[in-house]
Design a protein around this motif. Structure first.
Motif, PDB file in Angstrom:
ATOM      1  N   ILE A  52      52.575  23.032 -48.253  1.00 23.94           N
ATOM      2  CA  ILE A  52      51.774  23.327 -49.377  1.00 23.94           C
ATOM      3  C   ILE A  52      50.222  22.749 -49.622  1.00 23.94           C
ATOM      4  O   ILE A  52      49.394  23.261 -49.724  1.00 23.94           O
ATOM      5  N   LYS A  53      50.351  21.449 -49.158  1.00 23.26           N
ATOM      6  CA  LYS A  53      49.048  20.512 -49.120  1.00 23.26           C
ATOM      7  C   LYS A  53      48.156  21.180 -48.026  1.00 23.26           C
ATOM      8  O   LYS A  53      46.733  21.433 -48.602  1.00 23.26           O
ATOM      9  N   ALA A  54      48.523  21.494 -47.013  1.00 27.13           N
ATOM     10  CA  ALA A  54      47.750  22.490 -46.026  1.00 27.13           C
ATOM     11  C   ALA A  54      47.168  23.522 -46.357  1.00 27.13           C
ATOM     12  O   ALA A  54      46.063  23.925 -46.380  1.00 27.13           O
ATOM     13  N   LEU A  55      47.987  24.244 -47.197  1.00 30.16           N
ATOM     14  CA  LEU A  55      47.771  25.484 -47.814  1.00 30.16           C
ATOM     15  C   LEU A  55      46.634  25.694 -48.966  1.00 30.16           C
ATOM     16  O   LEU A  55      45.889  26.333 -49.029  1.00 30.16           O
ATOM     17  N   SER A  56      46.833  24.321 -49.593  1.00 26.02           N
ATOM     18  CA  SER A  56      45.846  24.240 -50.338  1.00 26.02           C
ATOM     19  C   SER A  56      44.268  24.233 -50.194  1.00 26.02           C
ATOM     20  O   SER A  56      43.183  24.520 -50.886  1.00 26.02           O
ATOM     21  N   PHE A  57      43.707  24.053 -48.865  1.00 29.35           N
ATOM     22  CA  PHE A  57      42.547  24.067 -48.272  1.00 29.35           C
ATOM     23  C   PHE A  57      42.330  25.554 -47.652  1.00 29.35           C
ATOM     24  O   PHE A  57      40.852  25.631 -47.387  1.00 29.35           O
ATOM     25  N   ILE A  58      43.051  26.325 -47.784  1.00 25.47           N
ATOM     26  CA  ILE A  58      42.811  27.844 -47.318  1.00 25.47           C
ATOM     27  C   ILE A  58      42.120  28.476 -48.672  1.00 25.47           C
ATOM     28  O   ILE A  58      43.121  28.742 -49.436  1.00 25.47           O
ATOM     29  N   ASP A  59      40.975  29.034 -48.651  1.00 24.08           N
ATOM     30  CA  ASP A  59      40.723  29.836 -49.768  1.00 24.08           C
ATOM     31  C   ASP A  59      40.233  31.342 -49.699  1.00 24.08           C
ATOM     32  O   ASP A  59      39.678  31.634 -50.623  1.00 24.08           O
ATOM     33  N   ASN A  60      40.809  32.018 -48.760  1.00 18.44           N
ATOM     34  CA  ASN A  60      40.369  33.296 -48.553  1.00 18.44           C
ATOM     35  C   ASN A  60      41.594  34.215 -48.594  1.00 18.44           C
ATOM     36  O   ASN A  60      41.300  35.460 -48.143  1.00 18.44           O
TER      37      ASN A  60
ATOM     38  N   LYS B 263      46.120  39.248 -43.347  1.00 17.81           N
ATOM     39  CA  LYS B 263      46.933  38.928 -42.434  1.00 17.81           C
ATOM     40  C   LYS B 263      47.153  37.619 -41.925  1.00 17.81           C
ATOM     41  O   LYS B 263      46.303  36.992 -41.568  1.00 17.81           O
ATOM     42  N   ILE B 264      48.378  37.055 -41.809  1.00 15.60           N
ATOM     43  CA  ILE B 264      48.713  35.793 -41.670  1.00 15.60           C
ATOM     44  C   ILE B 264      49.760  35.630 -40.243  1.00 15.60           C
ATOM     45  O   ILE B 264      50.478  36.661 -40.362  1.00 15.60           O
ATOM     46  N   VAL B 265      49.697  34.771 -39.439  1.00 15.23           N
ATOM     47  CA  VAL B 265      50.468  34.651 -38.496  1.00 15.23           C
ATOM     48  C   VAL B 265      50.994  33.148 -38.235  1.00 15.23           C
ATOM     49  O   VAL B 265      50.147  32.368 -38.296  1.00 15.23           O
TER      50      VAL B 265
ATOM     51  N   GLN C 243      56.061  31.826 -50.069  1.00 10.74           N
ATOM     52  CA  GLN C 243      56.369  31.916 -51.426  1.00 10.74           C
ATOM     53  C   GLN C 243      55.068  31.073 -52.028  1.00 10.74           C
ATOM     54  O   GLN C 243      54.996  31.016 -53.322  1.00 10.74           O
ATOM     55  N   ASN C 244      54.342  30.730 -51.485  1.00 14.52           N
ATOM     56  CA  ASN C 244      53.103  30.086 -52.031  1.00 14.52           C
ATOM     57  C   ASN C 244      51.528  30.551 -51.698  1.00 14.52           C
ATOM     58  O   ASN C 244      50.501  30.215 -52.253  1.00 14.52           O
ATOM     59  N   ALA C 245      51.682  31.642 -51.064  1.00 15.93           N
ATOM     60  CA  ALA C 245      50.239  32.357 -50.706  1.00 15.93           C
ATOM     61  C   ALA C 245      50.578  33.927 -50.701  1.00 15.93           C
ATOM     62  O   ALA C 245      51.500  34.283 -50.221  1.00 15.93           O
ATOM     63  N   PRO C 246      49.411  34.405 -50.892  1.00 18.04           N
ATOM     64  CA  PRO C 246      49.597  36.061 -50.945  1.00 18.04           C
ATOM     65  C   PRO C 246      49.297  36.433 -49.314  1.00 18.04           C
ATOM     66  O   PRO C 246      48.801  35.697 -48.576  1.00 18.04           O
TER      67      PRO C 246
ATOM     68  N   GLU D 221      41.843  30.281 -27.317  1.00 19.17           N
ATOM     69  CA  GLU D 221      42.434  31.457 -27.083  1.00 19.17           C
ATOM     70  C   GLU D 221      42.784  32.244 -28.309  1.00 19.17           C
ATOM     71  O   GLU D 221      42.516  33.689 -28.392  1.00 19.17           O
ATOM     72  N   TRP D 222      43.004  31.581 -29.353  1.00 20.30           N
ATOM     73  CA  TRP D 222      43.717  32.164 -30.801  1.00 20.30           C
ATOM     74  C   TRP D 222      42.486  32.320 -31.698  1.00 20.30           C
ATOM     75  O   TRP D 222      42.431  33.245 -32.319  1.00 20.30           O
ATOM     76  N   ASN D 223      41.138  31.863 -31.307  1.00 19.80           N
ATOM     77  CA  ASN D 223      40.003  32.037 -32.199  1.00 19.80           C
ATOM     78  C   ASN D 223      39.471  33.472 -32.238  1.00 19.80           C
ATOM     79  O   ASN D 223      39.150  34.134 -33.358  1.00 19.80           O
ATOM     80  N   LYS D 224      39.698  34.218 -30.988  1.00 19.24           N
ATOM     81  CA  LYS D 224      39.280  35.622 -31.135  1.00 19.24           C
ATOM     82  C   LYS D 224      40.138  36.642 -31.924  1.00 19.24           C
ATOM     83  O   LYS D 224      39.640  37.542 -32.468  1.00 19.24           O
ATOM     84  N   PHE D 225      41.160  35.938 -32.325  1.00 19.99           N
ATOM     85  CA  PHE D 225      41.934  36.863 -33.166  1.00 19.99           C
ATOM     86  C   PHE D 225      41.651  36.844 -34.658  1.00 19.99           C
ATOM     87  O   PHE D 225      41.933  37.449 -35.555  1.00 19.99           O
ATOM     88  N   LEU D 226      40.849  35.634 -34.888  1.00 21.46           N
ATOM     89  CA  LEU D 226      40.612  35.383 -36.277  1.00 21.46           C
ATOM     90  C   LEU D 226      39.148  35.996 -36.786  1.00 21.46           C
ATOM     91  O   LEU D 226      38.258  36.098 -35.851  1.00 21.46           O
ATOM     92  N   LYS D 227      39.138  36.631 -37.786  1.00 21.21           N
ATOM     93  CA  LYS D 227      37.970  37.095 -38.485  1.00 21.21           C
ATOM     94  C   LYS D 227      37.054  35.863 -38.598  1.00 21.21           C
ATOM     95  O   LYS D 227      37.311  34.943 -38.845  1.00 21.21           O
ATOM     96  N   THR D 228      35.821  36.202 -38.776  1.00 19.39           N
ATOM     97  CA  THR D 228      34.826  35.040 -38.983  1.00 19.39           C
ATOM     98  C   THR D 228      35.091  34.465 -40.402  1.00 19.39           C
ATOM     99  O   THR D 228      35.275  35.531 -41.566  1.00 19.39           O
ATOM    100  N   GLY D 229      35.140  33.557 -40.659  1.00 22.10           N
ATOM    101  CA  GLY D 229      35.736  32.841 -42.000  1.00 22.10           C
ATOM    102  C   GLY D 229      36.930  32.698 -42.162  1.00 22.10           C
ATOM    103  O   GLY D 229      37.404  31.996 -43.197  1.00 22.10           O
ATOM    104  N   GLY D 230      37.813  33.012 -40.925  1.00 23.93           N
ATOM    105  CA  GLY D 230      39.413  32.841 -41.368  1.00 23.93           C
ATOM    106  C   GLY D 230      39.480  31.504 -40.727  1.00 23.93           C
ATOM    107  O   GLY D 230      38.771  30.644 -40.237  1.00 23.93           O
TER     108      GLY D 230
END
Length: 257
Positions: free
Chosen positions: A35-43, A49-51, A66-69, A135-144
């Motif tokens: 939950i603490k780590a999730l608190s730094f994610i604002d998008n 879409k989360i993996v 349970q703690n993020a959409p 390698e995982w970077n390419k799957f992320l949107k800019t700002g992801g």
């Protein structure tokens, strides 16, 4: 490889799966840390879409849900772990938002710039920290965002015994500043870095194991592979107790540029 230099990953996959499928989590962590780590994610939004890569049986996956959409795809190499994860998602009525699939973190089933968040607790070492970041970077949107835990040195100098142990177990273990530099080099803005509390290792990871080790040995009595595997588990527990001020897991959270 000599017996003295074996580490857990050198043992039979079925044996590893049978052992770790008994536990809620397959690595150090806690709901509070997730939950603490999730608190730094604002998008994140309901359509995000989360993996969760290397999800295990889904201890942290359920906390995320349970703690993020958003919709979460959980991926692990072991089908048994994924079966348990999907059963747990259904029990928590999260099956519409959480789907576990068996697969390799080196061959992810996503399109480029498809994901809003990549999560991986205690698993990126399987592909390697630097390789995973790149390698995982390419799957992320800019700002992801990318959020991973990684074994890291807390000090510049360590006793030889623990240095040798980790050099054999995971050659990419490094100091926190060097890991942050790798994060930046791979195309992320460092957003947050924090160490996992000792209880993530002891109460949540090693204590549950200590309760079943003897039963596991009895079940596999006369099996030298199982006995050697448990010897390595015991060594890992002993070394953490003895040298925990020198190393641990660190959460690294980055935002794709």
């Amino acid at each position: 490889m000599s017996e003295e230099n074996k580490n857990i990953n050198d043992f039979d996959f079925d044996l590893i799966c049978a052992y770790f499928s008994q536990f809620e989590r397959q690595g150090p962590g806690s709901p509070e840390v997730t939950i603490k780590a999730l608190s730094f994610i604002d998008n994140l939004k309901p359509e995000s879409k989360i993996v969760d890569i290397g999800s295990g049986t889904g201890g942290q996956t359920m906390i995320l849900a349970q703690n993020a959409p958003g919709h979460i795809t959980a991926i692990d190499l072991f089908p048994k772990f994924i079966d348990q994860l999907n059963i747990q998602a259904a029990k928590l009525h999260l099956q519409d938002r959480v789907k576990g699939i068996a697969g390799s973190m080196e061959n992810l089933p996503f399109q480029e710039e498809e994901l809003d968040l990549i999560w991986s607790q205690g698993a990126i070492y399987n592909i390697g920290f630097e390789k995973g970041l790149k390698e995982w970077n390419k799957f992320l949107k800019t700002g992801g965002y990318l959020a991973v835990t990684e074994a890291s040195w807390f000090t510049e100098k360590r006793p030889k015994e623990i240095q040798d142990y980790w050099d054999n177990a995971y050659t990419e273990i490094d100091t926190i500043p060097n890991k942050v530099a790798q994060l930046q080099k791979a195309g992320y803005i460092p957003v947050a870095i924090f160490t996992l509390p000792e209880t993530c290792w002891t109460d949540n990871y090693y204590v549950p194991q200590s309760k079943v080790i003897e039963d596991f040995l009895k079940k596999h009595k006369g099996n030298p592979t199982a006995e050697g595997f448990i010897d390595e588990i015991k060594k890992e527990i002993r070394f953490y107790s003895q040298y925990k001020e020198y190393y641990g897991y660190v959460f690294y959270i980055g935002k794709k540029i």
